[in-house]
Enzyme design. Structure first.
Site, PDB file in Angstrom:
ATOM      1  N   ARG A   1      61.538  39.825  57.800  1.00 25.71           N
ATOM      2  CA  ARG A   1      63.160  39.321  58.779  1.00 25.71           C
ATOM      3  C   ARG A   1      63.278  39.208  57.551  1.00 25.71           C
ATOM      4  O   ARG A   1      64.679  38.448  57.659  1.00 25.71           O
ATOM      5  CB  ARG A   1      63.103  38.784  59.604  1.00 25.71           C
TER       6      ARG A   1
ATOM      7  N   GLN B   1      54.400  62.121  54.762  1.00 24.82           N
ATOM      8  CA  GLN B   1      53.264  61.921  54.611  1.00 24.82           C
ATOM      9  C   GLN B   1      52.120  62.308  55.617  1.00 24.82           C
ATOM     10  O   GLN B   1      52.962  63.069  56.845  1.00 24.82           O
ATOM     11  CB  GLN B   1      53.147  59.881  54.213  1.00 24.82           C
TER      12      GLN B   1
ATOM     13  N   THR C   1      54.636  61.927  42.212  1.00 23.28           N
ATOM     14  CA  THR C   1      54.584  60.982  40.533  1.00 23.28           C
ATOM     15  C   THR C   1      53.571  61.704  40.337  1.00 23.28           C
ATOM     16  O   THR C   1      53.051  61.514  38.850  1.00 23.28           O
ATOM     17  CB  THR C   1      53.163  60.108  41.471  1.00 23.28           C
TER      18      THR C   1
ATOM     19  N   GLY D   1      57.690  63.680  49.276  1.00 26.16           N
ATOM     20  CA  GLY D   1      57.676  64.381  48.170  1.00 26.16           C
ATOM     21  C   GLY D   1      57.567  66.428  49.334  1.00 26.16           C
ATOM     22  O   GLY D   1      56.728  66.601  49.298  1.00 26.16           O
ATOM     23  N   HIS D   2      59.103  66.716  49.720  1.00 30.15           N
ATOM     24  CA  HIS D   2      58.798  67.566  50.474  1.00 30.15           C
ATOM     25  C   HIS D   2      58.605  69.005  49.410  1.00 30.15           C
ATOM     26  O   HIS D   2      60.316  68.605  49.049  1.00 30.15           O
ATOM     27  CB  HIS D   2      59.645  67.604  51.047  1.00 30.15           C
TER      28      HIS D   2
ATOM     29  N   ARG E   1      50.796  63.415  40.106  1.00 23.84           N
ATOM     30  CA  ARG E   1      49.423  62.799  39.893  1.00 23.84           C
ATOM     31  C   ARG E   1      48.462  63.976  40.946  1.00 23.84           C
ATOM     32  O   ARG E   1      48.900  64.740  41.692  1.00 23.84           O
ATOM     33  CB  ARG E   1      49.126  61.264  41.034  1.00 23.84           C
ATOM     34  N   PRO E   2      47.588  63.907  40.154  1.00 23.62           N
ATOM     35  CA  PRO E   2      46.483  65.347  40.476  1.00 23.62           C
ATOM     36  C   PRO E   2      45.486  64.854  41.441  1.00 23.62           C
ATOM     37  O   PRO E   2      45.524  63.671  42.412  1.00 23.62           O
ATOM     38  CB  PRO E   2      45.437  65.539  40.085  1.00 23.62           C
TER      39      PRO E   2
ATOM     40  N   GLY F   1      57.193  70.348  54.278  1.00 22.49           N
ATOM     41  CA  GLY F   1      58.794  70.845  53.367  1.00 22.49           C
ATOM     42  C   GLY F   1      58.844  72.769  53.853  1.00 22.49           C
ATOM     43  O   GLY F   1      60.052  72.749  54.354  1.00 22.49           O
TER      44      GLY F   1
ATOM     45  N   ASP G   1      51.452  65.761  52.003  1.00 23.84           N
ATOM     46  CA  ASP G   1      51.395  66.923  51.473  1.00 23.84           C
ATOM     47  C   ASP G   1      49.990  68.058  52.359  1.00 23.84           C
ATOM     48  O   ASP G   1      49.692  69.217  51.773  1.00 23.84           O
ATOM     49  CB  ASP G   1      50.248  66.676  50.074  1.00 23.84           C
ATOM     50  N   GLU G   2      50.647  68.688  53.458  1.00 27.15           N
ATOM     51  CA  GLU G   2      50.592  69.313  54.684  1.00 27.15           C
ATOM     52  C   GLU G   2      51.141  70.561  54.184  1.00 27.15           C
ATOM     53  O   GLU G   2      50.547  71.876  54.407  1.00 27.15           O
ATOM     54  CB  GLU G   2      50.702  69.213  55.662  1.00 27.15           C
ATOM     55  N   GLY G   3      52.392  70.541  53.546  1.00 25.97           N
ATOM     56  CA  GLY G   3      53.253  71.457  53.602  1.00 25.97           C
ATOM     57  C   GLY G   3      54.194  71.779  54.827  1.00 25.97           C
ATOM     58  O   GLY G   3      54.695  72.562  54.630  1.00 25.97           O
TER      59      GLY G   3
HETATM   60  P1  IMP Z   1      53.483  53.532  49.032  1.00 23.11           P
HETATM   61  O1  IMP Z   1      53.791  54.843  50.600  1.00 23.11           O
HETATM   62  O2  IMP Z   1      53.819  54.520  48.144  1.00 23.11           O
HETATM   63  O3  IMP Z   1      53.265  52.551  49.606  1.00 23.11           O
HETATM   64  O4  IMP Z   1      51.530  54.662  48.757  1.00 23.11           O
HETATM   65  C1  IMP Z   1      50.192  54.284  49.965  1.00 23.11           C
HETATM   66  C2  IMP Z   1      49.187  55.424  49.958  1.00 23.11           C
HETATM   67  O5  IMP Z   1      50.282  56.024  50.597  1.00 23.11           O
HETATM   68  C3  IMP Z   1      49.144  56.073  48.365  1.00 23.11           C
HETATM   69  O6  IMP Z   1      47.924  56.213  48.475  1.00 23.11           O
HETATM   70  C4  IMP Z   1      49.706  57.060  48.173  1.00 23.11           C
HETATM   71  O7  IMP Z   1      49.494  58.045  47.278  1.00 23.11           O
HETATM   72  C5  IMP Z   1      50.226  56.948  49.585  1.00 23.11           C
HETATM   73  N1  IMP Z   1      50.694  58.697  49.749  1.00 23.11           N
HETATM   74  C6  IMP Z   1      52.475  58.218  50.264  1.00 23.11           C
HETATM   75  N2  IMP Z   1      53.396  59.134  50.387  1.00 23.11           N
HETATM   76  C7  IMP Z   1      52.438  59.651  50.069  1.00 23.11           C
HETATM   77  C8  IMP Z   1      52.835  61.176  50.188  1.00 23.11           C
HETATM   78  O8  IMP Z   1      54.518  61.701  50.911  1.00 23.11           O
HETATM   79  N3  IMP Z   1      52.125  62.488  50.102  1.00 23.11           N
HETATM   80  C9  IMP Z   1      51.076  61.823  50.214  1.00 23.11           C
HETATM   81  N4  IMP Z   1      50.709  60.698  50.235  1.00 23.11           N
HETATM   82  C10 IMP Z   1      50.908  59.105  50.124  1.00 23.11           C
END
Ligand code: IMP
Length: 427
Positions: A142, A223, A300, A40-41, A302-303, A17, A13-15
């Protein structure tokens, strides 16, 4: 011509996108190489505002080929919905290629992600519950089903039959859940296969040809490094490598082919889900950052946990990725703060350390050691020239540059494409 990798340097989520969307204007190929629809971008451009999960941000460019590489796990239902939404809003999606080696997120992966999280109770990772972890686990075990399998019904049926028996046994006997119907999954995924077939190809060949033709190629990270299964805050991590090294594997590219590695850092830190975050602010400053910057997950909702810039983690991230340039995003979020803090070290059991520890419980014990800098307390969103930034903002950036040990090329001061200060072009 350059191949550049755009890498999340913190907890995602560093921006990225916005930066990828900006750089994609000049790119010929934009390729996602890791993760899945857990990413999520947010992109804001002439077509409007979009939250992309699987489709590379290059999709908005009039000339770029967008590629989903072999290192991505694909939920075809999500991908098709995303493509549909894009098309309905006037975006041309015909230049999307999908690796024939990419693994699929299957319905049992999503069920198991949720059930495994429930079973972890208070130690839950806080996954996005999109089935990403179970899909990558199956890849390594596998047991995965790949896009190329969808192109041959007999092979797909055989593969699904072999895998689903085992998954249904786990669903029913371990978790007391309902089994999945093989026929239903088969029919559903055959339909996806038919629609996606024209896009599925050997994307590493496509990349090779583009490199040989002197094209501009961008590897779009998802990520962030601190969620990497090797270098992140394991086990509070994701399941594929968001790092530059992951870019080579997930795109099908040798390391010598990557010319530049750009580390994307937010001007502060955020994290979603569980796991240690030494600079987290559980006070009104953290709350105000969250509200000003609308720090809620794109995937998601989420905050996000918010905190000061962690230079120990940032330096570590720069080292393990080999960043050649840094990009700082969301600097404008700090506009109103009278004082800014940067974490320059940790205090661990009474001693000051300057490294990022491997152990989650060790990191949880680390107390941030802060350096304070004055804030600029004026709006910077309309500034386009580095020299026009308030002296305190330049001082903050210059200190970050020094601590990360990597020159800063671009500073983002707002959501929109044009709210960007380019100190040094990256292409
Ligand atoms: P998963 O990738 O859904 O298995 O989640 C594992 C961890 O990575 C959790 O803490 C998620 O909140 C975090 N995570 C996965 N994708 C993102 C993303 O795009 N941005 C920020 N955190 C992420």
């Amino acid at each position: 011509m350059p191949v550049i990798a755009v890498i999340g340097a913190q907890w995602g989520d560093e921006g990225k996108g916005k930066i990828v969307d900006l750089l994609a204007e000049q790119a010929d190929v934009v390729m996602r190489f890791s993760g899945g629809d857990n990413a999520g971008h947010t992109v804001v451009n002439q077509f409007g505002e979009f939250g992309l999960h699987l489709v590379p941000s290059g999709i908005f460019s009039a000339k770029a080929t967008s590629v989903i590489g072999n290192g991505v796990v694909i939920n075809p239902r999500v991908l098709l919905n995303e493509l549909d939404t894009l098309r309905k809003r006037g975006v041309d999606t015909s230049r999307l290629s999908i690796s024939d080696r990419a693994h699929l997120v299957m319905p049992y992966h999503i069920l198991l992600d949720g059930l495994e999280e429930e079973a972890r109770g208070g130690k839950a990772i806080g996954t996005t519950r999109k089935g990403i972890g179970p899909a990558f686990a199956d890849k390594i075990a596998r047991l995965g089903i790949r896009t190329c399998d969808l192109l041959d019904r007999d092979i797909f049926r055989e593969r699904l039959h072999a895998v689903l028996n085992g998954k249904n046994a786990i669903l029913t006997r371990v978790y007391d859940a309902d089994p999945l119907s093989e026929d239903e999954v088969f029919q559903e995924y055959c339909r996806y296969g038919e629609i996606l077939a024209p896009h599925i190809c050997d994307t590493s060949l496509l990349l090779e040809k583009a490199i040989n033709d002197g094209k501009y190629i961008m590897l779009e990270g998802a990520q962030g490094t601190l969620l990497d299964p090797d270098f992140g805050t394991y086990p509070y991590a994701t399941s594929s490598s968001p790092m530059a090294g992951g870019g080579c594997l997930g795109a099908g590219l040798g390391p010598t082919r990557i010319d530049r590695v750009l580390g994307i850092f937010k001007a502060y830190c955020t994290r979603v889900g569980g796991g240690p975050m030494p600079t987290e602010l559980k006070d009104e400053i953290g709350d105000s950052i969250r509200e000003v910057a609308h720090e809620y997950g794109t995937t998601t909702g989420r905050p996000r946990r918010c905190g000061w810039f962690d230079a120990v983690a940032a330096r570590f991230s720069a080292r393990v990725n080999g960043f050649t340039r840094a990009i700082i995003t969301r600097l404008d979020v700090l506009d109103a703060l009278p004082t800014l803090k940067i974490c320059t070290g940790y205090e661990l059991d009474g001693e000051k350390i300057d490294y990022f520890p491997a152990g989650t419980s060790t990191l949880e014990k680390c107390q941030p050691v802060y350096e304070e800098l004055p804030g600029w307390q004026s709006p910077i969103r309309e500034i386009r020239d580095f020299e026009q930034l308030p002296a305190q903002a330049r001082q903050y950036l210059s200190r970050l540059e020094e601590l990360i040990a990597c020159p800063i090329s671009i500073i983002s001061v707002g959501m929109r494409r044009e709210q960007t200060i380019v100190k040094q072009p990256v292409w």
